[in-house]
Design an enzyme around this catalytic site. Structure first.
Site, PDB file in Angstrom:
ATOM      1  N   GLU A 210       0.847  -1.190   0.000  1.00 52.81           N
ATOM      2  CA  GLU A 210       0.000   0.000   0.000  1.00 52.81           C
ATOM      3  C   GLU A 210       0.882   1.239   0.000  1.00 52.81           C
ATOM      4  OE1 GLU A 210      -3.418  -2.016   2.917  1.00 52.81           O
ATOM      5  OE2 GLU A 210      -2.081  -0.427   3.655  1.00 52.81           O
ATOM      6  N   LYS A 212       2.452   4.444   1.447  1.00 60.06           N
ATOM      7  CA  LYS A 212       2.652   5.012   2.776  1.00 60.06           C
ATOM      8  C   LYS A 212       2.468   6.519   2.650  1.00 60.06           C
ATOM      9  CE  LYS A 212       5.410   5.246   6.912  1.00 60.06           C
ATOM     10  NZ  LYS A 212       4.708   6.517   7.216  1.00 60.06           N
ATOM     11  N   ARG A 217      -2.874   9.739  11.053  1.00 60.46           N
ATOM     12  CA  ARG A 217      -3.617   8.516  11.345  1.00 60.46           C
ATOM     13  C   ARG A 217      -4.979   8.870  11.931  1.00 60.46           C
ATOM     14  NH1 ARG A 217      -1.130   3.358  12.587  1.00 60.46           N
ATOM     15  NH2 ARG A 217      -2.778   1.773  12.513  1.00 60.46           N
ATOM     16  N   ARG A 232      -4.295   9.339  16.196  1.00 62.31           N
ATOM     17  CA  ARG A 232      -3.380   8.241  16.555  1.00 62.31           C
ATOM     18  C   ARG A 232      -3.268   8.083  18.069  1.00 62.31           C
ATOM     19  NH1 ARG A 232       1.727   6.319  14.151  1.00 62.31           N
ATOM     20  NH2 ARG A 232       3.005   5.474  15.817  1.00 62.31           N
ATOM     21  N   GLU A 261      -5.733   6.875   7.126  1.00 63.66           N
ATOM     22  CA  GLU A 261      -4.978   8.123   7.156  1.00 63.66           C
ATOM     23  C   GLU A 261      -5.814   9.191   6.471  1.00 63.66           C
ATOM     24  OE1 GLU A 261      -1.301   8.882   7.470  1.00 63.66           O
ATOM     25  OE2 GLU A 261      -0.786   6.972   8.403  1.00 63.66           O
ATOM     26  N   PHE A 296      -7.353   1.870   5.284  1.00 63.36           N
ATOM     27  CA  PHE A 296      -6.587   0.665   4.960  1.00 63.36           C
ATOM     28  C   PHE A 296      -6.957  -0.533   5.819  1.00 63.36           C
ATOM     29  CE2 PHE A 296      -3.720   3.434   7.515  1.00 63.36           C
ATOM     30  CZ  PHE A 296      -3.669   2.693   8.679  1.00 63.36           C
ATOM     31  N   ARG A 367       3.808  -3.188  17.707  1.00 62.65           N
ATOM     32  CA  ARG A 367       4.676  -2.899  16.573  1.00 62.65           C
ATOM     33  C   ARG A 367       5.358  -4.209  16.190  1.00 62.65           C
ATOM     34  NH1 ARG A 367       6.601   1.938  14.824  1.00 62.65           N
ATOM     35  NH2 ARG A 367       6.146   2.986  16.791  1.00 62.65           N
ATOM     36  N   LYS A 373       7.262  -0.839   7.043  1.00 61.44           N
ATOM     37  CA  LYS A 373       7.249   0.381   6.233  1.00 61.44           C
ATOM     38  C   LYS A 373       8.584   0.538   5.508  1.00 61.44           C
ATOM     39  CE  LYS A 373       8.067   2.935  10.556  1.00 61.44           C
ATOM     40  NZ  LYS A 373       7.534   3.966  11.468  1.00 61.44           N
TER      41      LYS A 373
END
Length: 508
Positions: A210, A212, A217, A232, A261, A296, A367, A373
């Site tokens: 996708e 970035k 966010r 976020r 986003e 997303f 994470r 990313k």
């Protein structure tokens, strides 16, 4: 329980670098706390009172008359009720009333307790990384599995509530926490990839690429006609983004939770600077600059929770409900197709690409490696620890920044470098006017800050260095922008910085 017991535990946590010792100290306090004390104790030890922001500034606190008590008598209940009264004080005469309430609390506290309260109320204790240590402590004290506690916290959004449930009801009750419409959950996070080829090799053939985006966010909840939009950091911004609310109202569903986003675009459809997008997030009313959402992920749709479903299933639900507002992406690309997709993303003004495993669930608040990313420029999100007064053309301006990486074991940020590069005249003026609001102390040359501001730093690499406590130093670091959408808890860790060493050299 005496408040001094909480202060002593905090001192133990600060004094040791051992994560195990930190967990043991916190677990011991939690086991000792009474039923009504677990929630406030959990909040104090992670730097976040259960009452939220008390609304008292640094200058008010440091000007209070504070003759310390000789011996500890304050209880956790005393402090909890005092902070509750403070939080409820508003209207005419509230400033004087707040000062009186704070003074009454402070004069009952010992010197150590006063210092702790001062740091608690000014946000200096809010390191963010302590949450992870506290979650392990809750598991240790209650006998729950660490993963049970972490999932309950990510879904509840409240560490004190999670701790109270685990300790008072039992580990099995943690499974009752679920996705609740209108209550934001911690977002899933991505890890940086060394390169596009490395990400493709690690994640295998079943993946999705996708764009970035260089946006902000958002998490959107809809339940019938009720729509909420969160940042976020889980701050609600619904009233400031009516165009997003109207769009979500028009989606073909009854209920939905979306992750995505949003960004502002220019007339040619290219993204505007990140700061322009973020300017809308500080607003309480509509502005002329319109935001465009790109979703997303879909975490809930029409009564069905999708957190544990694979990305492939969530993506199908997403396409059904948001249509053209799905973020651009491709599935199962060849190496050549992936490279071309990255090139197009960059040419369109975006940051790079995201590489995601199609069989991975949504790991809220984590994470992990199932999302990676890929950006052509190395960047780190670091905490601003201090700023030095400039020289020459920058005389009278706060310039050279001291930068810290997050300690994953809950300690203070670890300094990894300094930089004055990339600072525009506008940023220099902003730093000089804003940094005193975060000041903890100063010398003739340097203003030291509470670790709350996050700045994005571009760098050419990392090198081993004995100059800084983390044993590493940034090479050719320069400021890209400040990140008001992130807190110190979102900053990159010292481990992430060390992994950027050439060949991951050993640090002794």
């Amino acid at each position: 329980m005496l408040f001094a017991d909480v202060v002593d535990a905090s001192a133990v946590v600060s004094a040791t670098r051992s994560r195990l010792e930190k967990v043991d100290a916190l677990a011991a306090v939690l086991r000792t706390a009474g039923e009504a004390e677990i929630r406030p104790v959990t909040g104090y030890l992670t730097g976040a009172p259960v009452q939220g922001r008390i609304g008292t500034g640094w200058r008010t606190l440091v000007q209070l008359e504070r003759h310390p008590a000789e011996s500890p008598t304050l209880t956790v209940a005393d402090v909890d009720s005092g902070l509750a009264e403070l939080a409820a004080t508003s209207g005419a005469g509230s400033q004087a009333r707040r000062a009186a309430l704070l003074t009454a609390l402070m004069i009952r506290a010992t010197a150590a307790e006063q210092d702790f309260l001062l740091r608690l109320l000014t946000g200096e204790l809010r390191q963010g990384a302590l949450e992870g240590v506290m979650l392990d402590a809750v598991a240790r004290a209650s006998g729950a599995r660490a993963e049970q506690v972490r999932r309950a916290f990510m879904l509840s959004g409240s560490l004190p509530d999670t701790a109270a449930t685990a300790l008072l009801v039992g580990p099995s009750a943690l499974g009752e926490f679920g996705l609740e419409l209108g209550r934001p959950l911690q977002p899933m996070l991505a890890s940086p990839a060394d390169s596009l080829d490395a990400a493709l090799e690690e994640l295998g053939p079943g993946l999705r690429l996708e764009y970035k985006l260089d946006g902000a966010r958002i998490q959107v909840h809809r339940n019938g006609d009720d729509v909420h939009v969160y940042t976020r950091t889980l701050r609600e911004i619904t009233t400031g983004v009516p165009e997003l609310v109207a769009l979500v109202h028009g989606l073909p569903c009854r209920s939905v939770v979306l992750d995505g986003e949003t960004l502002a675009l220019n007339d040619s459809g290219r993204p505007r600077p990140f700061q322009e997008t973020m300017s809308r997030f500080g607003a309480t009313t509509e502005r002329e600059l319109l935001l465009h959402p790109y979703f997303f992920d879909c975490l809930h749709l029409d009564g069905v929770d999708l957190l544990d479903a694979p990305l492939s299933e969530r993506a199908e639900a997403l396409r059904r409900v948001v249509g053209e507002h799905v973020i651009p992406g491709i599935v199962a690309p060849s190496g050549e197709q992936a490279a071309e997709f990255l090139r197009i993303s960059l040419a369109s003004g975006h940051e790079g690409v995201m590489v995601k495993k199609l069989d991975a669930p949504y790991a809220a608040g984590r994470r992990g490696r199932s999302w990676q990313k890929v950006k052509p420029v190395h960047t780190l999100d670091l905490v601003v620890l201090a700023a030095e007064w400039g020289h020459g053309r920058r005389s009278g301006l706060l310039s050279n920044l001291h930068l810290g990486a997050r300690d994953p074991d809950g300690g203070p940020p670890v300094m990894v470098g300094k930089t004055f590069k990339g600072l525009t005249d506008q940023l220099l003026a902003w730093q000089t006017s804003t940094f005193p609001e975060y000041e903890s102390r100063r010398t003739d040359w340097t203003v030291y800050l509470r670790p709350e501001l996050v700045v994005e730093i571009a760098l050419d690499g990392v090198q081993v260095s004995p100059r800084y406590p983390g044993g590493v130093a940034l090479r050719f670091a320069r400021v890209v922008r400040y990140r008001p959408d992130k807190t110190a808890a979102d900053a990159d860790t010292i481990e992430t910085v060390r992994k950027m060493l050439p060949g991951q050299a050993t640090i002794t």
